[in-house]
Design an enzyme around this catalytic site. Structure first.
Site, PDB file in Angstrom:
ATOM      1  N   THR A  50       0.332  -1.068  -0.007  1.00  0.00           N
ATOM      2  CA  THR A  50       0.320  -0.266  -0.701  1.00  0.00           C
ATOM      3  C   THR A  50       1.221   1.371   0.616  1.00  0.00           C
ATOM      4  OG1 THR A  50      -0.828  -0.032   2.699  1.00  0.00           O
ATOM      5  CG2 THR A  50      -1.526  -1.080   1.008  1.00  0.00           C
ATOM      6  N   ASP A  74      -4.031   5.641   3.109  1.00  0.00           N
ATOM      7  CA  ASP A  74      -3.461   6.928   2.970  1.00  0.00           C
ATOM      8  C   ASP A  74      -3.808   6.696   4.990  1.00  0.00           C
ATOM      9  OD1 ASP A  74      -3.349   9.353   5.079  1.00  0.00           O
ATOM     10  OD2 ASP A  74      -4.002  10.504   3.204  1.00  0.00           O
ATOM     11  N   ASN A 101       4.076   0.149   8.412  1.00  0.00           N
ATOM     12  CA  ASN A 101       5.706   0.767   7.789  1.00  0.00           C
ATOM     13  C   ASN A 101       5.408   2.460   7.791  1.00  0.00           C
ATOM     14  OD1 ASN A 101       8.857   1.053   7.371  1.00  0.00           O
ATOM     15  ND2 ASN A 101       7.638   1.201   5.169  1.00  0.00           N
ATOM     16  N   SER A 152       9.071   0.964  14.136  1.00  0.00           N
ATOM     17  CA  SER A 152       9.767   1.746  14.971  1.00  0.00           C
ATOM     18  C   SER A 152      11.109   2.347  15.155  1.00  0.00           C
ATOM     19  CB  SER A 152       9.818   1.399  16.474  1.00  0.00           C
ATOM     20  OG  SER A 152       9.844   2.505  17.662  1.00  0.00           O
ATOM     21  N   TYR A 166       9.147  13.175  16.490  1.00  0.00           N
ATOM     22  CA  TYR A 166       9.538  12.495  16.023  1.00  0.00           C
ATOM     23  C   TYR A 166       9.538  11.282  16.545  1.00  0.00           C
ATOM     24  CZ  TYR A 166      11.241   9.067  13.517  1.00  0.00           C
ATOM     25  OH  TYR A 166      11.158   7.274  12.205  1.00  0.00           O
ATOM     26  N   LYS A 170       7.575   7.229  18.502  1.00  0.00           N
ATOM     27  CA  LYS A 170       7.884   6.130  18.939  1.00  0.00           C
ATOM     28  C   LYS A 170       7.474   5.692  19.651  1.00  0.00           C
ATOM     29  CE  LYS A 170       8.391   5.871  14.080  1.00  0.00           C
ATOM     30  NZ  LYS A 170       7.329   5.157  13.640  1.00  0.00           N
ATOM     31  N   THR A 201      18.766   5.690   3.288  1.00  0.00           N
ATOM     32  CA  THR A 201      16.858   5.368   2.753  1.00  0.00           C
ATOM     33  C   THR A 201      16.710   6.158   2.078  1.00  0.00           C
ATOM     34  OG1 THR A 201      15.394   5.397   5.127  1.00  0.00           O
ATOM     35  CG2 THR A 201      16.763   3.420   4.227  1.00  0.00           C
TER      36      THR A 201
END
Length: 302
Positions: A50, A74, A101, A152, A166, A170, A201
């Site tokens: 997705t 979404d 994710n 996480s 942020y 987590k 990434t």
């Protein structure tokens, strides 16, 4: 005496054929989500991939055909979440791994971030995954099995300046999944929190970050912070799938799993310092306990 065909039969029984797993992955368009979706499909598993923009994962259909189902999703839209999860379940007949994710980082000091910035972050990083879990649980209970995974971070245990909000998302993510693990254990459902360190990434790209409106007073501080981040040794995301597969294939998977070699030393140091602080103040902490039962008993006698 055993005939040749009987020997062949015995040999086949000794090596059971492993059925392909069925994955539901959010945020599969880039970063770890894309790496893990590709790797799962390459090893013969089936994936419901997705993304918020369907065109970004359309190429998976060309590469993997019927083994993949691509869905627009979404995670901040609960009804769309429910529809996507149920569609994936109906398409493949089961869901073995439900993998949250999707997420992003809000960049800004605690003073700079506006309430709307923080709410939007939590909607994606916390409420979104909860929506996926709540949509999937009735289906996993029905089939009597399943493995819920969530991405996480090592920042679920420690924190840094400038990305404190942020990190806070987590920390909440970790607490939710730890509670969840106890709540669903009796249904045959496992829970694992995947905690990556710094990796090369797209997560650090402009598209994966949102910036709070800055205050000049923090300009130099943030410049130093970003320079430190730039110089961090980053892991290779393509080195992660084999470790991930060992976790999802394990008979008793862990609740928490670090990805990368830098996480454990950092977290070990942080908890060593925390324990030292708690122990240094232990006597004063204990003095605040009081003895309400004793006081109540004295009052009753009087």
């Amino acid at each position: 005496m055993i005939h040749l065909n009987e020997k062949a039969s015995l040999k086949t029984e000794e090596i059971p054929v492993k059925s392909p797993k069925v994955w539901f992955i959010t945020g599969a368009s880039r970063g770890f989500g894309r790496v893990w979706a590709d790797a799962a499909l390459k090893r013969g598993d089936k994936v419901a991939a997705t993304a918020r923009k369907l065109e970004r994962i359309a190429d998976l259909n060309e590469k993997y055909g019927e083994d993949v189902l691509t869905l627009e999703l979404d995670v901040t839209r609960p009804e769309q979440v429910k529809t996507a999860v149920e569609q994936a379940y109906a398409h493949f007949g089961r869901l073995d791994i439900v993998f949250n994710n999707a997420g992003y980082a809000l960049v800004g000091t605690i003073e700079e971030a506006r309430a709307d910035d923080i709410r939007a972050l939590y909607e994606t990083n916390i409420i979104g995954p909860v929506s996926v879990i709540q949509a999937a649980l009735p289906l996993l209970r029905k089939q009597g099995s399943g493995h819920i995974l969530g991405t996480s971070s090592n920042l679920g245990h420690v924190t840094l300046p400038v990305i404190g909000y942020y990190a806070s998302s987590k920390w909440a993510f970790e607490a939710i999944h730890e509670s969840l693990a106890e709540e669903v254990k009796s249904f045959g459902i496992d829970v694992t929190i995947i905690e990556p360190g710094a990796y090369a990434t797209e997560f650090g790209s402009r598209e994966s970050l949102k910036f709070a409106q800055g205050h000049d007073i923090y300009t130099d501080f943030k410049a130093q912070f970003f320079e430190t981040l730039t110089n961090l040794e980053k892991g290779d995301p393509d080195a992660t799938p084999e470790a991930l597969f060992n976790v999802v294939d394990a008979e008793n998977p862990p609740l928490r799993f670090f990805l990368g070699s830098h996480n454990l030393p950092w977290v070990r140091q942080a908890y060593t310092e925390r324990l030292a602080t708690w122990e240094a103040w232990e006597e004063l902490s204990n003095s605040a306990q009081g003895n309400p039962d004793k006081e109540l008993a004295t009052s009753e006698i009087a």
